[in-house]
Motif scaffolding. Sequence first.
Motif, PDB file in Angstrom:
ATOM      1  N   LEU A  81       0.860  -1.181   0.000  1.00  0.00           N
ATOM      2  CA  LEU A  81       0.000   0.000   0.000  1.00  0.00           C
ATOM      3  C   LEU A  81       0.900   1.235   0.000  1.00  0.00           C
ATOM      4  CD1 LEU A  81      -2.971   1.015   0.249  1.00  0.00           C
ATOM      5  CD2 LEU A  81      -2.565   1.151   2.711  1.00  0.00           C
ATOM      6  N   GLN A  82       0.979   1.894  -1.158  1.00  0.00           N
ATOM      7  CA  GLN A  82       1.858   3.064  -1.274  1.00  0.00           C
ATOM      8  C   GLN A  82       1.264   4.079  -2.242  1.00  0.00           C
ATOM      9  OE1 GLN A  82       6.054   2.732  -1.837  1.00  0.00           O
ATOM     10  NE2 GLN A  82       6.263   0.879  -0.599  1.00  0.00           N
ATOM     11  N   ASP A  83       1.578   5.342  -1.990  1.00  0.00           N
ATOM     12  CA  ASP A  83       1.241   6.434  -2.881  1.00  0.00           C
ATOM     13  C   ASP A  83       2.284   6.457  -3.994  1.00  0.00           C
ATOM     14  OD1 ASP A  83       0.850   8.838  -4.194  1.00  0.00           O
ATOM     15  OD2 ASP A  83       0.581  10.013  -2.371  1.00  0.00           O
ATOM     16  N   ALA A  84       1.848   6.296  -5.234  1.00  0.00           N
ATOM     17  CA  ALA A  84       2.788   6.198  -6.356  1.00  0.00           C
ATOM     18  C   ALA A  84       3.532   7.494  -6.636  1.00  0.00           C
ATOM     19  CB  ALA A  84       2.057   5.744  -7.612  1.00  0.00           C
ATOM     20  N   THR A  85       3.074   8.602  -6.059  1.00  0.00           N
ATOM     21  CA  THR A  85       3.804   9.873  -6.229  1.00  0.00           C
ATOM     22  C   THR A  85       4.873  10.058  -5.170  1.00  0.00           C
ATOM     23  OG1 THR A  85       2.250  11.160  -4.867  1.00  0.00           O
ATOM     24  CG2 THR A  85       1.752  10.961  -7.218  1.00  0.00           C
ATOM     25  N   GLU A  86       4.926   9.151  -4.205  1.00  0.00           N
ATOM     26  CA  GLU A  86       5.912   9.262  -3.115  1.00  0.00           C
ATOM     27  C   GLU A  86       6.182   7.865  -2.556  1.00  0.00           C
ATOM     28  OE1 GLU A  86       6.684  12.096   0.816  1.00  0.00           O
ATOM     29  OE2 GLU A  86       4.711  12.045  -0.169  1.00  0.00           O
ATOM     30  N   PHE A 137      14.965  -0.072  -9.257  1.00  0.00           N
ATOM     31  CA  PHE A 137      14.371  -1.044 -10.173  1.00  0.00           C
ATOM     32  C   PHE A 137      14.924  -0.921 -11.589  1.00  0.00           C
ATOM     33  CE2 PHE A 137      11.276  -0.437  -6.780  1.00  0.00           C
ATOM     34  CZ  PHE A 137      11.007  -1.761  -6.432  1.00  0.00           C
ATOM     35  N   ALA A 138      15.012  -2.079 -12.255  1.00  0.00           N
ATOM     36  CA  ALA A 138      15.459  -2.107 -13.651  1.00  0.00           C
ATOM     37  C   ALA A 138      14.323  -1.787 -14.606  1.00  0.00           C
ATOM     38  CB  ALA A 138      16.053  -3.478 -13.981  1.00  0.00           C
ATOM     39  N   LEU A 139      13.092  -2.102 -14.192  1.00  0.00           N
ATOM     40  CA  LEU A 139      11.928  -1.832 -15.035  1.00  0.00           C
ATOM     41  C   LEU A 139      10.739  -1.479 -14.145  1.00  0.00           C
ATOM     42  CD1 LEU A 139      10.728  -3.704 -18.169  1.00  0.00           C
ATOM     43  CD2 LEU A 139       9.100  -3.299 -16.339  1.00  0.00           C
ATOM     44  N   ALA A 140      10.005  -0.473 -14.554  1.00  0.00           N
ATOM     45  CA  ALA A 140       8.745  -0.127 -13.888  1.00  0.00           C
ATOM     46  C   ALA A 140       7.637  -0.175 -14.923  1.00  0.00           C
ATOM     47  CB  ALA A 140       8.816   1.264 -13.263  1.00  0.00           C
ATOM     48  N   MET A 141       6.452  -0.578 -14.490  1.00  0.00           N
ATOM     49  CA  MET A 141       5.326  -0.645 -15.402  1.00  0.00           C
ATOM     50  C   MET A 141       4.092  -0.050 -14.748  1.00  0.00           C
ATOM     51  SD  MET A 141       4.906  -4.776 -15.133  1.00  0.00           S
ATOM     52  CE  MET A 141       4.194  -4.809 -16.724  1.00  0.00           C
ATOM     53  N   ILE A 142       3.229   0.506 -15.580  1.00  0.00           N
ATOM     54  CA  ILE A 142       1.973   1.063 -15.075  1.00  0.00           C
ATOM     55  C   ILE A 142       0.904   0.865 -16.145  1.00  0.00           C
ATOM     56  CG2 ILE A 142       2.617   3.405 -15.824  1.00  0.00           C
ATOM     57  CD1 ILE A 142       0.975   4.401 -13.343  1.00  0.00           C
ATOM     58  N   SER A 143      -0.212   0.244 -15.759  1.00  0.00           N
ATOM     59  CA  SER A 143      -1.253  -0.111 -16.714  1.00  0.00           C
ATOM     60  C   SER A 143      -2.590   0.537 -16.358  1.00  0.00           C
ATOM     61  CB  SER A 143      -1.431  -1.638 -16.753  1.00  0.00           C
ATOM     62  OG  SER A 143      -0.238  -2.279 -17.142  1.00  0.00           O
ATOM     63  N   PHE A 144      -3.130   1.302 -17.288  1.00  0.00           N
ATOM     64  CA  PHE A 144      -4.466   1.906 -17.165  1.00  0.00           C
ATOM     65  C   PHE A 144      -4.652   2.710 -15.878  1.00  0.00           C
ATOM     66  CE2 PHE A 144      -5.258  -1.551 -20.189  1.00  0.00           C
ATOM     67  CZ  PHE A 144      -5.808  -0.807 -21.222  1.00  0.00           C
ATOM     68  N   ALA A 145      -3.638   3.423 -15.472  1.00  0.00           N
ATOM     69  CA  ALA A 145      -3.755   4.267 -14.281  1.00  0.00           C
ATOM     70  C   ALA A 145      -3.521   5.733 -14.603  1.00  0.00           C
ATOM     71  CB  ALA A 145      -2.768   3.806 -13.211  1.00  0.00           C
ATOM     72  N   LEU A 146      -2.655   6.033 -15.553  1.00  0.00           N
ATOM     73  CA  LEU A 146      -2.302   7.426 -15.823  1.00  0.00           C
ATOM     74  C   LEU A 146      -3.503   8.237 -16.298  1.00  0.00           C
ATOM     75  CD1 LEU A 146       1.177   6.961 -17.537  1.00  0.00           C
ATOM     76  CD2 LEU A 146       0.711   7.679 -15.183  1.00  0.00           C
ATOM     77  N   HIS A 147      -4.388   7.634 -17.067  1.00  0.00           N
ATOM     78  CA  HIS A 147      -5.533   8.385 -17.605  1.00  0.00           C
ATOM     79  C   HIS A 147      -6.584   8.686 -16.538  1.00  0.00           C
ATOM     80  CE1 HIS A 147      -7.613   4.461 -17.725  1.00  0.00           C
ATOM     81  NE2 HIS A 147      -8.728   5.176 -17.669  1.00  0.00           N
ATOM     82  N   GLU A 148      -6.539   7.990 -15.403  1.00  0.00           N
ATOM     83  CA  GLU A 148      -7.613   8.149 -14.419  1.00  0.00           C
ATOM     84  C   GLU A 148      -7.190   8.877 -13.148  1.00  0.00           C
ATOM     85  OE1 GLU A 148      -7.706   4.195 -11.701  1.00  0.00           O
ATOM     86  OE2 GLU A 148      -8.603   3.964 -13.674  1.00  0.00           O
ATOM     87  N   ALA A 191      -0.617  12.184 -12.460  1.00  0.00           N
ATOM     88  CA  ALA A 191       0.040  11.298 -13.420  1.00  0.00           C
ATOM     89  C   ALA A 191       1.472  11.744 -13.689  1.00  0.00           C
ATOM     90  CB  ALA A 191      -0.753  11.250 -14.717  1.00  0.00           C
ATOM     91  N   ALA A 192       1.662  13.061 -13.842  1.00  0.00           N
ATOM     92  CA  ALA A 192       3.014  13.593 -14.055  1.00  0.00           C
ATOM     93  C   ALA A 192       3.891  13.328 -12.836  1.00  0.00           C
ATOM     94  CB  ALA A 192       2.947  15.092 -14.347  1.00  0.00           C
ATOM     95  N   GLY A 203      -3.194  15.640 -24.564  1.00  0.00           N
ATOM     96  CA  GLY A 203      -2.297  14.972 -25.507  1.00  0.00           C
ATOM     97  C   GLY A 203      -1.869  13.583 -25.135  1.00  0.00           C
ATOM     98  N   GLY A 204      -2.419  13.026 -24.029  1.00  0.00           N
ATOM     99  CA  GLY A 204      -2.110  11.653 -23.651  1.00  0.00           C
ATOM    100  C   GLY A 204      -0.644  11.410 -23.370  1.00  0.00           C
ATOM    101  N   LEU A 205      -0.171  10.199 -23.646  1.00  0.00           N
ATOM    102  CA  LEU A 205       1.207   9.820 -23.315  1.00  0.00           C
ATOM    103  C   LEU A 205       2.240  10.672 -24.038  1.00  0.00           C
ATOM    104  CD1 LEU A 205       1.094   5.906 -23.287  1.00  0.00           C
ATOM    105  CD2 LEU A 205       1.103   7.458 -21.336  1.00  0.00           C
ATOM    106  N   ALA A 206       1.927  11.056 -25.273  1.00  0.00           N
ATOM    107  CA  ALA A 206       2.885  11.822 -26.065  1.00  0.00           C
ATOM    108  C   ALA A 206       3.280  13.121 -25.373  1.00  0.00           C
ATOM    109  CB  ALA A 206       2.302  12.114 -27.442  1.00  0.00           C
ATOM    110  N   THR A 207       2.347  13.700 -24.630  1.00  0.00           N
ATOM    111  CA  THR A 207       2.624  14.941 -23.899  1.00  0.00           C
ATOM    112  C   THR A 207       3.018  14.666 -22.460  1.00  0.00           C
ATOM    113  OG1 THR A 207       0.992  16.088 -25.261  1.00  0.00           O
ATOM    114  CG2 THR A 207       1.661  17.180 -23.221  1.00  0.00           C
ATOM    115  N   LEU A 208       2.395  13.663 -21.866  1.00  0.00           N
ATOM    116  CA  LEU A 208       2.571  13.398 -20.441  1.00  0.00           C
ATOM    117  C   LEU A 208       3.967  12.919 -20.091  1.00  0.00           C
ATOM    118  CD1 LEU A 208       1.190  13.250 -17.662  1.00  0.00           C
ATOM    119  CD2 LEU A 208       0.436  10.939 -18.262  1.00  0.00           C
ATOM    120  N   VAL A 209       4.521  12.022 -20.892  1.00  0.00           N
ATOM    121  CA  VAL A 209       5.841  11.467 -20.587  1.00  0.00           C
ATOM    122  C   VAL A 209       6.908  12.458 -21.028  1.00  0.00           C
ATOM    123  CG1 VAL A 209       7.434   9.546 -20.942  1.00  0.00           C
ATOM    124  CG2 VAL A 209       4.970   9.115 -20.842  1.00  0.00           C
TER     125      VAL A 209
END
Length: 206
Positions: free
Chosen positions: A83-88, A96-107, A113-114, A171-177
């Motif tokens: 249980l953690q806040d993803a912004t902190e 970590f070598a890889l991080a993943m996030i699925s269907f969370a940034l848009h909501e 999200a930034a 602009g979705g991911l193209a702008t957000l990342v």
Amino acid sequence: MQDYQFIAPFYDILLGPFMRSVRRDVLRTVLELQPENVLDVACGTGDQLRLLTENSIDAVGVDMSEAMLKICRKANPASDCLLQDATEMAFQNERFALAMISFALHETGWKTAAGILEEIHRVLKPSGHLLVVDYSDFQQTPFYVKQTIRMIEFLAGKRHFRNFRTYHLEGGLATLVNKNKFRVVVSTCHASCSIVIRLFQRIDMT
């Protein structure tokens, strides 16, 4: 985070069939990279986390919903579901070598999200990878598919739908990342090009 308190028990039943091919492609990408370890941000019920651990990937999941994590822990007894806040997040820099996030940034809302992406950049190793699954820009998506998705997002609630609309208007991911912090490695689309799986690599400023 009580948003998923009632839907959590039915989440995989409702979305599982639609997510199967996406989950498989995510797994395939991770297996090709063979990362030392993986952080699954907003891991939800842990369905993707389960696939990773079943394939001997050292993975940790974090989420803000205790209801989702309860299911995640049951499905992944050998993995940490925190249980953690993803912004902190309570991880050291470059963990970590890889991080993943699925269907969370848009909501989550644009600023949140930034903030999540900033935090992911912090916990990634130099030249580490970020794997994002979320909605595409819909430019190649058939009208009826777009309308169906909009209806689903509308039914999810006012806050959810507002964040969904902002995600697209901005602009979705193209702008957000942040292009100064991540570069695109590969991008593929699913579900009539309504969903994108995009692999980024952390840029290390010199």
